[in-house]
Motif scaffolding. Structure first.
Motif, PDB file in Angstrom:
ATOM      1  N   GLU A   1      35.561  47.186  39.272  1.00 59.83           N
ATOM      2  CA  GLU A   1      36.668  47.017  38.333  1.00 59.83           C
ATOM      3  C   GLU A   1      38.018  47.151  39.028  1.00 59.83           C
ATOM      4  OE1 GLU A   1      38.293  48.629  34.031  1.00 59.83           O
ATOM      5  OE2 GLU A   1      36.857  49.853  35.137  1.00 59.83           O
TER       6      GLU A   1
ATOM      7  N   GLN B   1      38.569  42.967  31.225  1.00 58.92           N
ATOM      8  CA  GLN B   1      39.523  42.907  30.118  1.00 58.92           C
ATOM      9  C   GLN B   1      38.847  42.305  28.900  1.00 58.92           C
ATOM     10  OE1 GLN B   1      42.686  40.543  31.691  1.00 58.92           O
ATOM     11  NE2 GLN B   1      43.293  42.077  33.182  1.00 58.92           N
TER      12      GLN B   1
ATOM     13  N   HIS C   1      42.761  33.862  40.360  1.00 57.72           N
ATOM     14  CA  HIS C   1      42.550  34.516  39.067  1.00 57.72           C
ATOM     15  C   HIS C   1      42.277  33.507  37.963  1.00 57.72           C
ATOM     16  CE1 HIS C   1      43.338  38.535  40.447  1.00 57.72           C
ATOM     17  NE2 HIS C   1      44.317  38.044  41.184  1.00 57.72           N
ATOM     18  N   ASN C   2      42.211  32.248  38.297  1.00 61.43           N
ATOM     19  CA  ASN C   2      41.873  31.205  37.328  1.00 61.43           C
ATOM     20  C   ASN C   2      40.376  30.934  37.396  1.00 61.43           C
ATOM     21  OD1 ASN C   2      44.589  30.880  36.649  1.00 61.43           O
ATOM     22  ND2 ASN C   2      44.902  29.463  38.343  1.00 61.43           N
ATOM     23  N   TYR C   3      39.609  31.860  36.857  1.00 59.80           N
ATOM     24  CA  TYR C   3      38.161  31.744  36.934  1.00 59.80           C
ATOM     25  C   TYR C   3      37.648  30.744  35.913  1.00 59.80           C
ATOM     26  CZ  TYR C   3      38.500  35.925  39.753  1.00 59.80           C
ATOM     27  OH  TYR C   3      38.819  36.816  40.734  1.00 59.80           O
TER      28      TYR C   3
ATOM     29  N   HIS D   1      38.470  43.887  40.865  1.00 58.51           N
ATOM     30  CA  HIS D   1      38.440  42.689  40.027  1.00 58.51           C
ATOM     31  C   HIS D   1      38.660  43.060  38.561  1.00 58.51           C
ATOM     32  CE1 HIS D   1      36.853  40.431  43.444  1.00 58.51           C
ATOM     33  NE2 HIS D   1      36.086  41.484  43.667  1.00 58.51           N
TER      34      HIS D   1
ATOM     35  N   GLU E   1      40.216  41.708  36.239  1.00 59.92           N
ATOM     36  CA  GLU E   1      40.218  40.587  35.298  1.00 59.92           C
ATOM     37  C   GLU E   1      38.877  40.404  34.593  1.00 59.92           C
ATOM     38  OE1 GLU E   1      39.475  39.287  39.479  1.00 59.92           O
ATOM     39  OE2 GLU E   1      41.084  40.402  38.536  1.00 59.92           O
TER      40      GLU E   1
END
Length: 85
Positions: free
Chosen positions: A76, A84, A35-37, A79, A81
């Motif tokens: 969505e 948002q 989740h650290n894109y 994913h 994230e």
């Protein structure tokens, strides 16, 4: 322009194939990422989503909007994230 039923079926099938392709590509690219894109990941995701949303312009048929919205909802759901503010 008059389309017969077979033409419409072919157009709908082609549109749904494109939507599946977008959904599969998105999943392929982002399924194994944390989740650290990075900024590049976010930019790519936004470009894919923009292009996906623009596909309705190619077909100009409101009846196909349901399929587009369903595809966006699937992406969505998998994913969130990227959706948002």
């Amino acid at each position: 322009m008059n389309l017969n039923f077979d033409d419409y079926k072919n157009i709908k099938r082609e549109f749904k194939q494109k939507l599946r392709w977008f959904e599969e590509e998105f999943e392929l690219i982002f399924k194994n990422k944390s989740h650290n894109y990075s900024k590049e990941d976010i930019k790519l995701a936004n470009e894919i989503l923009d292009r996906l949303s623009e596909t309705i312009n190619e077909y100009r048929d409101e009846k196909l909007l349901f399929h587009l919205v369903s595809t966006l909802n699937n992406i969505e759901r998998n994913h969130p994230e990227f959706f948002q503010d």
